[in-house]
Design an enzyme around this catalytic site. Structure first.
Site, mmCIF file in Angstrom:
data_model
loop_
_atom_site.group_PDB
_atom_site.id
_atom_site.type_symbol
_atom_site.label_atom_id
_atom_site.label_comp_id
_atom_site.label_asym_id
_atom_site.label_seq_id
_atom_site.Cartn_x
_atom_site.Cartn_y
_atom_site.Cartn_z
ATOM 1 N N CYS A 163 0.822 -1.212 0.000
ATOM 2 C CA CYS A 163 0.000 0.000 0.000
ATOM 3 C C CYS A 163 0.855 1.262 0.000
ATOM 4 N N CYS B 50 -1.606 1.856 -2.924
ATOM 5 C CA CYS B 50 -2.556 2.951 -2.686
ATOM 6 C C CYS B 50 -1.915 4.341 -2.686
ATOM 7 N N LYS C 203 -0.145 5.492 -5.976
ATOM 8 C CA LYS C 203 -1.220 5.484 -6.982
ATOM 9 C C LYS C 203 -2.127 6.695 -6.814
ATOM 10 N N TYR D 32 -8.599 -3.243 -11.346
ATOM 11 C CA TYR D 32 -8.191 -2.083 -10.560
ATOM 12 C C TYR D 32 -6.848 -1.479 -11.041
ATOM 13 N N GLU E 84 -6.537 1.992 -13.146
ATOM 14 C CA GLU E 84 -6.060 3.144 -12.382
ATOM 15 C C GLU E 84 -4.745 3.676 -12.959
ATOM 16 N N HIS F 258 -26.437 20.479 0.068
ATOM 17 C CA HIS F 258 -26.479 21.105 -1.245
ATOM 18 C C HIS F 258 -25.427 22.196 -1.339
ATOM 19 N N GLU G 94 -25.499 14.190 -2.495
ATOM 20 C CA GLU G 94 -26.924 14.406 -2.187
ATOM 21 C C GLU G 94 -27.841 13.679 -3.168
HETATM 22 P P1 FAD Z 1 1.373 -6.211 1.912
HETATM 23 O O1 FAD Z 1 1.047 -4.806 2.195
HETATM 24 O O2 FAD Z 1 1.675 -6.581 0.507
HETATM 25 O O3 FAD Z 1 2.636 -6.552 2.841
HETATM 26 C C1 FAD Z 1 3.311 -7.787 2.804
HETATM 27 C C2 FAD Z 1 4.762 -7.553 3.180
HETATM 28 O O4 FAD Z 1 5.369 -8.802 3.501
HETATM 29 C C3 FAD Z 1 5.575 -6.965 2.037
HETATM 30 O O5 FAD Z 1 6.374 -5.908 2.495
HETATM 31 C C4 FAD Z 1 6.433 -8.137 1.578
HETATM 32 O O6 FAD Z 1 7.626 -7.720 0.975
HETATM 33 C C5 FAD Z 1 6.647 -8.861 2.891
HETATM 34 N N1 FAD Z 1 7.017 -10.270 2.768
HETATM 35 C C6 FAD Z 1 6.526 -11.189 1.904
HETATM 36 N N2 FAD Z 1 7.088 -12.384 2.160
HETATM 37 C C7 FAD Z 1 7.940 -12.214 3.194
HETATM 38 C C8 FAD Z 1 8.793 -13.093 3.913
HETATM 39 N N3 FAD Z 1 8.854 -14.390 3.628
HETATM 40 N N4 FAD Z 1 9.553 -12.593 4.920
HETATM 41 C C9 FAD Z 1 9.482 -11.272 5.241
HETATM 42 N N5 FAD Z 1 8.677 -10.401 4.593
HETATM 43 C C10 FAD Z 1 7.908 -10.873 3.590
HETATM 44 N N6 FAD Z 1 -5.935 -1.114 -1.452
HETATM 45 C C11 FAD Z 1 -6.780 -0.148 -1.025
HETATM 46 O O7 FAD Z 1 -7.454 -0.344 -0.002
HETATM 47 N N7 FAD Z 1 -6.886 1.046 -1.677
HETATM 48 C C12 FAD Z 1 -6.159 1.321 -2.781
HETATM 49 O O8 FAD Z 1 -6.288 2.402 -3.335
HETATM 50 C C13 FAD Z 1 -5.261 0.334 -3.242
HETATM 51 N N8 FAD Z 1 -4.500 0.582 -4.319
HETATM 52 C C14 FAD Z 1 -3.629 -0.365 -4.735
HETATM 53 C C15 FAD Z 1 -2.853 -0.081 -5.860
HETATM 54 C C16 FAD Z 1 -1.968 -1.006 -6.330
HETATM 55 C C17 FAD Z 1 -1.126 -0.684 -7.525
HETATM 56 C C18 FAD Z 1 -1.844 -2.261 -5.668
HETATM 57 C C19 FAD Z 1 -0.879 -3.279 -6.170
HETATM 58 C C20 FAD Z 1 -2.608 -2.559 -4.557
HETATM 59 C C21 FAD Z 1 -3.509 -1.604 -4.085
HETATM 60 N N9 FAD Z 1 -4.310 -1.847 -2.976
HETATM 61 C C22 FAD Z 1 -5.184 -0.901 -2.544
HETATM 62 C C23 FAD Z 1 -4.255 -3.131 -2.253
HETATM 63 C C24 FAD Z 1 -3.401 -3.006 -0.963
HETATM 64 O O9 FAD Z 1 -2.138 -2.486 -1.266
HETATM 65 C C25 FAD Z 1 -3.265 -4.390 -0.318
HETATM 66 O O10 FAD Z 1 -4.557 -4.919 -0.122
HETATM 67 C C26 FAD Z 1 -2.548 -4.339 1.026
HETATM 68 O O11 FAD Z 1 -1.266 -3.791 0.897
HETATM 69 C C27 FAD Z 1 -2.437 -5.754 1.591
HETATM 70 O O12 FAD Z 1 -1.747 -5.752 2.810
HETATM 71 P P2 FAD Z 1 -1.007 -7.062 3.334
HETATM 72 O O13 FAD Z 1 -0.580 -6.760 4.719
HETATM 73 O O14 FAD Z 1 -1.827 -8.254 3.086
HETATM 74 O O15 FAD Z 1 0.270 -7.220 2.395
HETATM 75 P P1 NAP Z 2 -7.159 -8.608 -10.559
HETATM 76 O O1 NAP Z 2 -8.301 -7.943 -9.918
HETATM 77 O O2 NAP Z 2 -6.843 -10.007 -10.205
HETATM 78 O O3 NAP Z 2 -7.394 -8.528 -12.166
HETATM 79 C C1 NAP Z 2 -6.547 -9.089 -13.089
HETATM 80 C C2 NAP Z 2 -6.826 -8.505 -14.466
HETATM 81 O O4 NAP Z 2 -5.872 -9.017 -15.389
HETATM 82 C C3 NAP Z 2 -8.187 -8.900 -15.017
HETATM 83 O O5 NAP Z 2 -8.675 -7.846 -15.801
HETATM 84 C C4 NAP Z 2 -7.869 -10.126 -15.887
HETATM 85 O O6 NAP Z 2 -8.755 -10.322 -16.947
HETATM 86 C C5 NAP Z 2 -6.526 -9.724 -16.444
HETATM 87 N N1 NAP Z 2 -5.701 -10.867 -16.823
HETATM 88 C C6 NAP Z 2 -5.362 -11.921 -16.042
HETATM 89 N N2 NAP Z 2 -4.557 -12.750 -16.721
HETATM 90 C C7 NAP Z 2 -4.376 -12.219 -17.954
HETATM 91 C C8 NAP Z 2 -3.642 -12.626 -19.090
HETATM 92 N N3 NAP Z 2 -2.928 -13.743 -19.100
HETATM 93 N N4 NAP Z 2 -3.672 -11.826 -20.179
HETATM 94 C C9 NAP Z 2 -4.402 -10.692 -20.181
HETATM 95 N N5 NAP Z 2 -5.119 -10.267 -19.141
HETATM 96 C C10 NAP Z 2 -5.111 -11.016 -18.015
HETATM 97 O O7 NAP Z 2 -5.822 -7.836 -10.322
HETATM 98 P P2 NAP Z 2 -5.317 -6.378 -9.966
HETATM 99 O O8 NAP Z 2 -5.909 -5.314 -10.805
HETATM 100 O O9 NAP Z 2 -3.844 -6.558 -10.003
HETATM 101 O O10 NAP Z 2 -5.775 -6.120 -8.479
HETATM 102 C C11 NAP Z 2 -5.368 -6.970 -7.414
HETATM 103 C C12 NAP Z 2 -6.082 -6.581 -6.152
HETATM 104 O O11 NAP Z 2 -5.492 -5.388 -5.611
HETATM 105 C C13 NAP Z 2 -7.557 -6.263 -6.367
HETATM 106 O O12 NAP Z 2 -8.349 -7.397 -6.103
HETATM 107 C C14 NAP Z 2 -7.826 -5.154 -5.396
HETATM 108 O O13 NAP Z 2 -8.476 -5.633 -4.238
HETATM 109 C C15 NAP Z 2 -6.475 -4.598 -5.000
HETATM 110 N N6 NAP Z 2 -6.417 -3.198 -5.493
HETATM 111 C C16 NAP Z 2 -7.253 -2.283 -4.947
HETATM 112 C C17 NAP Z 2 -7.269 -0.986 -5.431
HETATM 113 C C18 NAP Z 2 -8.199 0.027 -4.843
HETATM 114 O O14 NAP Z 2 -8.727 -0.187 -3.763
HETATM 115 N N7 NAP Z 2 -8.435 1.151 -5.503
HETATM 116 C C19 NAP Z 2 -6.425 -0.633 -6.464
HETATM 117 C C20 NAP Z 2 -5.599 -1.592 -7.018
HETATM 118 C C21 NAP Z 2 -5.609 -2.883 -6.527
HETATM 119 P P3 NAP Z 2 -10.016 -11.335 -16.882
HETATM 120 O O15 NAP Z 2 -11.145 -10.535 -16.313
HETATM 121 O O16 NAP Z 2 -10.200 -11.721 -18.290
HETATM 122 O O17 NAP Z 2 -9.625 -12.483 -16.004
#
Ligand code: FAD
Ligand code: NAP
Length: 595
Positions: free
Chosen positions: A157, A162, A165, A298, A302, A570, A575
């Site tokens: 995140c 997040c 982004k 997502y 985004e 408003h 609203e």
């Molecule tokens: P993470 O935050 O991924 O943390 C896991 C940590 O564990 C990492 O630092 C990793 O390196 C570490 N780790 C892994 N394996 C090991 C190991 N063996 N030993 C030590 N450390 C290890 N969510 C929202 O709510 N709003 C958003 O706007 C949003 N935007 C997103 C945009 C993008 C591009 C992405 C990719 C995700 C977004 N998400 C968003 C999703 C959000 O980031 C995740 O849901 C959240 O970070 C999950 O938290 P977590 O604790 O499960 O894992």
């Molecule tokens: P995702 O929700 O798993 O979506 C994967 C996308 O990639 C789908 O559109 C899928 O298409 C496509 N895809 C998968 N395999 C493919 C292939 N081989 N070739 C072409 N297209 C392929 O993944 P994500 O966008 O990475 O998000 C991961 C999670 O992060 C989300 O579930 C969300 O909870 C979290 N996240 C949250 C936010 C937010 O809160 N604003 C922002 C970013 C991420 P199909 O539909 O055809 O399978």
């Protein structure tokens, strides 16, 4: 419960190690016979935490006699400590030592709790456990991307999700605001252009301050933070390997796994060599230029959205539909808006090969893709290819088999019960690695915090995964809570739901004269349950801010009547939800002339 299948049960040593394995990997281990009346008494006092071994008896009892000096059953172990039979267990229950043992206070483990993963879920859980007086370690280690990108403490995140982004989305919104500004009378002559390097540095400086803040917070709360990669070597023991390859071993009474996910690659020629993922994008040292985004969820929408908002030429390659799992009416409206603002969509194509035409920052790449419906092959040239096709759970390289922990082999996700407990009683998991749960930061934080409170604070409150509000930060943002129209229809039947909807034109868009009747609001109500709102959908500015409050209302079970009885503020966009009158089934006109 049933014993885990073990192939060959002959031989004394094998039996001994089988028994030892059960003792080591179960918080409460009761060797018993199903018909023994004492065993029933003992099991009642532990309720759900017990792991039973009902075997035909004789061999087990002989071996247990050798190992513990006790032949009778039940034969009880808590956190690897031998307690004894029924009477001794009841006595321990009375004098409180049983509870102590259950809390893991008996063993000379290094820690009460080790949290693997210092992201949203892991940090929240470790800090809360430490506040509740436990000795806690958190390990966090970032494996560099194929391009060599790495980052600091805080997880996805903060570093590659997040936070960067939303800041880059905001950068893009400012461009629209500048265009609007002239219509509102602002006069400025300078050429307006965007500097990627300045934005990247500013965003990454802010992230650096967050990384530092997390370290300080852990130190202040006496959580021992170790920057090392953790792997199980035994059910209660991990190996931590740091950047220099130094290995250290730690033991603990309990574990919380919060290792998150990392972007998936596609396994096509050139993907790892030439493409980037969101893990690289936010700290890319150069402007990506003409970009192809692969994926349609997502992350893809985004990132594609804000890159286009910065003025870049962006194409999004969609395999099937936009935003799978979301309300498709809403997803398509968000997509159409992007298209109207210059984002190109290549629908029903998948890439098959990426080749480098010219190295550079950015270079030039050739992408070959094929249609998912015909034999058609297309080619295109881009400066950058961003792969956003989903994320894989980081569970395959952490020795889960050594702890006896089950994962779903199809997707590497960890199944847990409603208390985030895995099949191994002393191991819990939160966040993105959980099966069938939301992958969102606030969900991981809430689950981690509540878990620590249940484990160490006597709380019984569980994480509620229902009606989680979320927002997709596309250029025109999409906020949702509850069911999509498709899901509501399949659950309750078309005849039992009523959809109220309208297009609208935010006041702030009127003077610049843009996006007239592109914003959209919709609620889905369950006719069988007092017109309770079971789906909330909003496409418009500040979707996160708008959706958050309605998320609270939905948690309280808001009905259409209560929405109608709420007085609006408003002039705002939110609203609109207090005055929804047109039902979708009526086919009535939903365009609006103004506010
Ligand atoms: P993470 O935050 O991924 O943390 C896991 C940590 O564990 C990492 O630092 C990793 O390196 C570490 N780790 C892994 N394996 C090991 C190991 N063996 N030993 C030590 N450390 C290890 N969510 C929202 O709510 N709003 C958003 O706007 C949003 N935007 C997103 C945009 C993008 C591009 C992405 C990719 C995700 C977004 N998400 C968003 C999703 C959000 O980031 C995740 O849901 C959240 O970070 C999950 O938290 P977590 O604790 O499960 O894992
Ligand atoms: P995702 O929700 O798993 O979506 C994967 C996308 O990639 C789908 O559109 C899928 O298409 C496509 N895809 C998968 N395999 C493919 C292939 N081989 N070739 C072409 N297209 C392929 O993944 P994500 O966008 O990475 O998000 C991961 C999670 O992060 C989300 O579930 C969300 O909870 C979290 N996240 C949250 C936010 C937010 O809160 N604003 C922002 C970013 C991420 P199909 O539909 O055809 O399978």
């Amino acid at each position: 419960m049933k014993m885990p299948p073990i192939e060959n049960d002959t031989g004394k040593n094998e039996l001994k190690s089988r028994i030892q394995y059960l003792i080591d990997s179960n918080e409460v281990m009761v060797f018993s016979k199903s018909h023994c009346p004492f065993c029933v008494r003992v099991s009642c006092s532990f309720c759900r935490r017990v792991y039973f071994a009902f075997e035909d008896g004789t061999n087990y009892q002989e071996m247990l006699l050798e190992m513990t000096g006790q032949k009778t059953v039940p034969n009880v172990f808590i956190n690897k400590t031998h307690i004894g039979g029924c009477d001794k267990t009841m006595q321990a229950h009375k004098d409180g030592s049983l509870q102590q043992l259950l809390n893991g206070d008996n063993e000379t483990y290094d820690y009460d709790l080790i949290v693997i993963g210092g992201g949203s879920g892991g940090l929240a859980c470790s800090k809360e456990a430490a506040i509740l007086g436990k000795k806690v370690m958190v390990l966090d280690y970032v494996v560099p991307t194929p391009k060599g990108t790495t980052w600091g403490l805080g997880g996805t995140c903060v570093n590659v999700g997040c936070i960067p982004k939303k800041l880059m989305h905001q950068t893009a919104l400012l461009s629209t605001a500048m265009q609007d500004a002239r219509k509102f009378g602002w006069e400025f002559d300078e050429t307006v252009k965007h500097n990627w390097e300045t934005m990247k540095t500013a965003v990454n400086d802010y992230i650096g301050s967050l990384n530092w803040g997390y370290r300080v917070a852990l130190r202040d709360k006496n959580v021992n933070y170790v920057n090392a990669y953790a792997e199980f070597v035994e059910p209660h023991k991990i190996k931590a390997t740091n950047k220099r390859g130094k290995e250290t071993f730690y033991t603990t009474a309990k574990f919380v796994l919060a290792t998150g996910e990392r972007p998936r690659y596609m396994g096509i020629p050139g993907d790892k060599e030439y493409c980037i993922t969101s893990d690289d994008l936010f700290s890319l040292p150069y402007c990506p230029g003409k970009t192809l985004v692969i994926g349609a969820s997502y992350v893809a929408l985004e990132c594609g959205g804000f890159l286009a908002g910065l003025g870049l030429d962006v194409t999004i390659m969609v395999r099937s539909i936009l935003l799978r799992g979301f309300d498709q009416d809403m997803a398509n409206r968000a997509g159409e808006n992007m298209e109207e603002h210059g984002v190109k969509f290549l629908r029903k194509y998948v890439p098959v090969k990426i080749e480098e035409l010219e190295a550079g920052t950015p270079g030039r790449l050739k992408v070959t893709a094929k249609s998912t419906e015909t034999d058609e092959i297309i080619e295109g040239e881009y400066n950058t290819v961003l792969i956003a096709v989903g994320r894989d759970a980081c569970t395959d390289k952490i020795g889960l088999d050594k702890a006896g922990l089950k994962v779903n082999p199809k997707n590497g996700k960890i199944p847990v019960n409603d208390e985030e407990q895995t099949n191994v009683p002393h191991i819990y998991a939160v966040g993105d690695i959980l099966e069938d749960k939301w992958e969102l930061t606030p969900v991981a934080i809430q689950a981690g915090k509540l878990l620590a409170r249940r484990l160490y604070g006597g709380s019984k409150i569980k994480c509620d995964y229902i009606n989680v509000p979320t927002t997709v930060f596309t250029p025109l943002e999409y906020g949702a809570c509850g069911l999509s129209e498709e899901r509501a229809t399949s659950l309750y039947g078309q005849e039992n739901i009523e959809v109220y909807h309208t297009l609208f034109w935010p006041l702030e868009f009127t003077v610049p004269g843009r996006d007239n009747n592109k914003c959209y609001a919709k609620v889905i109500c369950n006719k069988l349950d007092s017109d309770r709102v079971i789906g909330f959908h909003y496409l418009g500015p500040n979707a996160g801010e708008v959706t958050q409050g309605f998320g609270v209302a939905m948690k309280c079970g808001v009905t259409k009547e209560q929405l109608d009885g709420t007085i609006g503020i408003h002039p705002t966009c939110a609203e609109i939800f207090t005055t929804l009158e047109v039902t979708k089934s009526s086919g009535g006109n939903i365009t609006q002339a103004g506010c």
